[in-house]
Enzyme design. Structure first.
Site, PDB file in Angstrom:
ATOM      1  CE1 TYR A 188      -3.231   2.878   1.085  1.00 49.75           C
ATOM      2  CE2 TYR A 188      -1.717   3.363   2.919  1.00 49.75           C
ATOM      3  CZ  TYR A 188      -3.061   3.888   2.054  1.00 49.75           C
ATOM      4  OH  TYR A 188      -3.290   4.920   2.145  1.00 49.75           O
ATOM      5  CE1 TYR A 240      -7.649  12.012   1.326  1.00 43.71           C
ATOM      6  CE2 TYR A 240      -7.274  14.123   0.343  1.00 43.71           C
ATOM      7  CZ  TYR A 240      -6.837  12.937   0.345  1.00 43.71           C
ATOM      8  OH  TYR A 240      -5.604  12.583  -0.019  1.00 43.71           O
TER       9      TYR A 240
HETATM   10  N1  GLU Z   1      -0.300   7.267   2.059  1.00 46.19           N
HETATM   11  C1  GLU Z   1      -1.170   8.205   2.746  1.00 46.19           C
HETATM   12  C2  GLU Z   1      -1.922   7.602   3.720  1.00 46.19           C
HETATM   13  O1  GLU Z   1      -2.334   6.536   3.911  1.00 46.19           O
HETATM   14  C3  GLU Z   1      -2.186   8.469   1.699  1.00 46.19           C
HETATM   15  C4  GLU Z   1      -3.113   9.634   2.088  1.00 46.19           C
HETATM   16  C5  GLU Z   1      -3.702  10.412   1.087  1.00 46.19           C
HETATM   17  O2  GLU Z   1      -3.015  10.654   0.097  1.00 46.19           O
HETATM   18  O3  GLU Z   1      -4.876  10.481   1.086  1.00 46.19           O
HETATM   19  O4  GLU Z   1      -1.848   8.168   4.999  1.00 46.19           O
END
Ligand code: GLU
Length: 304
Positions: A188, A240
Site C-alpha cells: 500500500y 476526502y
Molecule cells: N499514504 C497516505 C496515507 O495512507 C495517503 C494519504 C492520502 O493521500 O490521502 O496516509
C-alpha cells in the site's frame, strides 16, 4: 476554447492564495517538499496538451494511486469486488478507524485508506508480481517509462504509519485481509509513493475521461460501463470528507492526494491535473481546488 490562456489566467487568479494551507508533514519524507510549487496540465480528448508552471515537476501522488488500484481490482474481480468494500461516501476522515469498527470490517469505499488497504490485499492475491504490474499499468497509462516508486517516501511512511497499521489489523480481525498485514502495508505504501508530474497524471486520467471505447492497458481491461462506474465513485468519494464541497464548487469526478495533487476528468472532453503542496484542513490542495473551481466556472461547464 483557448485552454492555454485559460490556464495562465487561472494561475494569476489563484496566486493570492499562495501561502495558505499546510504541507502534509505526517509522512516525514513529504515534509521536505518545497511548499510553493504550482503546476497544472489539461489534456483534451483530441490529443491537445496545455501545461503551465511546474507541470513537469514530479511529486508524490499518494492517494491518487487508489484510482489505479481500483481499476486493476475491478478488472480482476468485477462486481464481486463490492463484497469486500463499499461504494458510499464515508463522511469521516480518510484514515478513520471508527466507521470500520461499526461496520464490521467492510470499508465504506475504495478511496479511504481502509478501502485501499483491501484493494492492496486483493492485488497481492491476484497478481504474480503486484509491484511490477502496478507500475507497468501506471507507466502505460501515462506513457512514461521513467515513472517509479520513491522508496524513501514508502519507508518513511512505514516507519510512522501506525494508524494504517491499526486499520489493516482491524480489517484482518474481521477477515477482510487474506495476506500478511506487513506485506499489505508495504505494498500500500509503495503504491502511494509513486511520483508523477501533472503532465503524466493528466495523460493517465485521459483513459478514464475518454471512455468511448475499450479500456485496455497493460493487460487491464475494463468495459465502458465499468469506467463510468469508477468515475461515479471518484465523484462521490474522491475528495476526502470534502467530496460534497468539491462537487458543488468544481463538479468533476477526480481524486486528490496528500502530496497536493488533484486529477480530475470531464467525461468525453478532458483530463486535468493540478499540483500545489499546501493543503486545506480536509487534506485537499488549496490552490489546486481553487484552480479547478475557476476552470469549470470560467468554462461554465462541469458534469452537471
Ligand atoms: N499514504 C497516505 C496515507 O495512507 C495517503 C494519504 C492520502 O493521500 O490521502 O496516509
Amino acid at each position: 476554447m483557448d485552454y492555454q490562456k485559460l490556464l495562465e489566467d487561472i494561475y494569476s487568479q489563484v496566486l493570492p492564495l499562495a501561502g495558505e494551507g499546510k504541507v502534509a508533514d505526517y509522512i516525514p519524507a513529504l515534509a521536505k517538499v518545497s511548499p510553493d510549487h504550482f503546476g497544472m496540465c489539461l489534456n483534451n480528448v483530441d490529443g491537445e496538451v496545455f501545461a503551465i508552471k511546474d507541470a513537469d515537476v514530479r511529486f508524490s501522488i499518494q492517494s491518487i494511486s487508489k484510482v489505479f488500484a481500483l481499476a486493476m481490482c475491478l478488472a480482476v474481480k468485477g462486481e464481486t469486488l463490492w463484497k469486500r468494500v463499499g461504494k458510499e461516501p464515508s463522511g469521516t476522515a480518510f484514515n478513520s478507524l471508527v466507521q470500520l469498527e461499526v461496520e464490521h470490517g467492510i470499508p465504506r469505499n475504495p478511496f479511504i485508506n481502509a478501502g485501499a488497504l483491501v484493494l492492496a490485499d486483493i492485488m497481492l492475491t491476484s497478481f504474480e508480481n503486484p509491484e511490477e504490474e502496478f507500475l507497468a499499468f501506471v507507466r502505460e497509462l501515462c506513457g512514461s517509462e521513467t515513472v517509479g516508486y520513491n522508496d524513501e517516501v514508502a519507508l518513511s511512511e512505514r516507519e510512522t504509519g501506525f494508524l494504517n497499521a491499526a486499520i489493516v489489523n482491524l480489517l484482518k480481525y474481521h477477515k477482510n485481509i487474506e495476506c500478511d498485514v506487513e506485506r499489505v502495508l508495504r505494498f500500500y505504501f509503495q503504491m502511494c509513493s509513486v511520483e508523477m508530474n501533472c503532465m503524466e497524471l493528466a495523460k493517465a486520467f485521459l483513459a478514464f475521461a475518454d471512455h468511448g471505447g475499450d479500456f485496455r492497458h497493460a493487460g487491464i481491461e475494463l468495459t465502458r460501463s465499468q469506467i463510468k462506474r469508477m468515475n461515479a465513485i471518484m465523484q462521490t468519494c474522491g475528495f476526502y470528507d470534502e467530496a460534497g464541497e468539491f462537487s458543488y464548487l468544481v463538479g468533476l469526478p477526480g481524486k486528490s492526494g496528500v502530496g497536493g495533487g488533484i486529477a480530475a476528468i470531464h467525461p468525453h472532453r478532458y483530463a486535468v491535473a493540478v499540483w500545489s503542496p499546501r493543503l486545506n484542513s480536509k487534506g485537499n490542495s488549496v490552490m489546486g481546488m481553487k484552480a479547478l473551481e475557476i476552470l469549470t466556472t470560467e468554462t461554465s461547464e462541469s458534469i452537471f
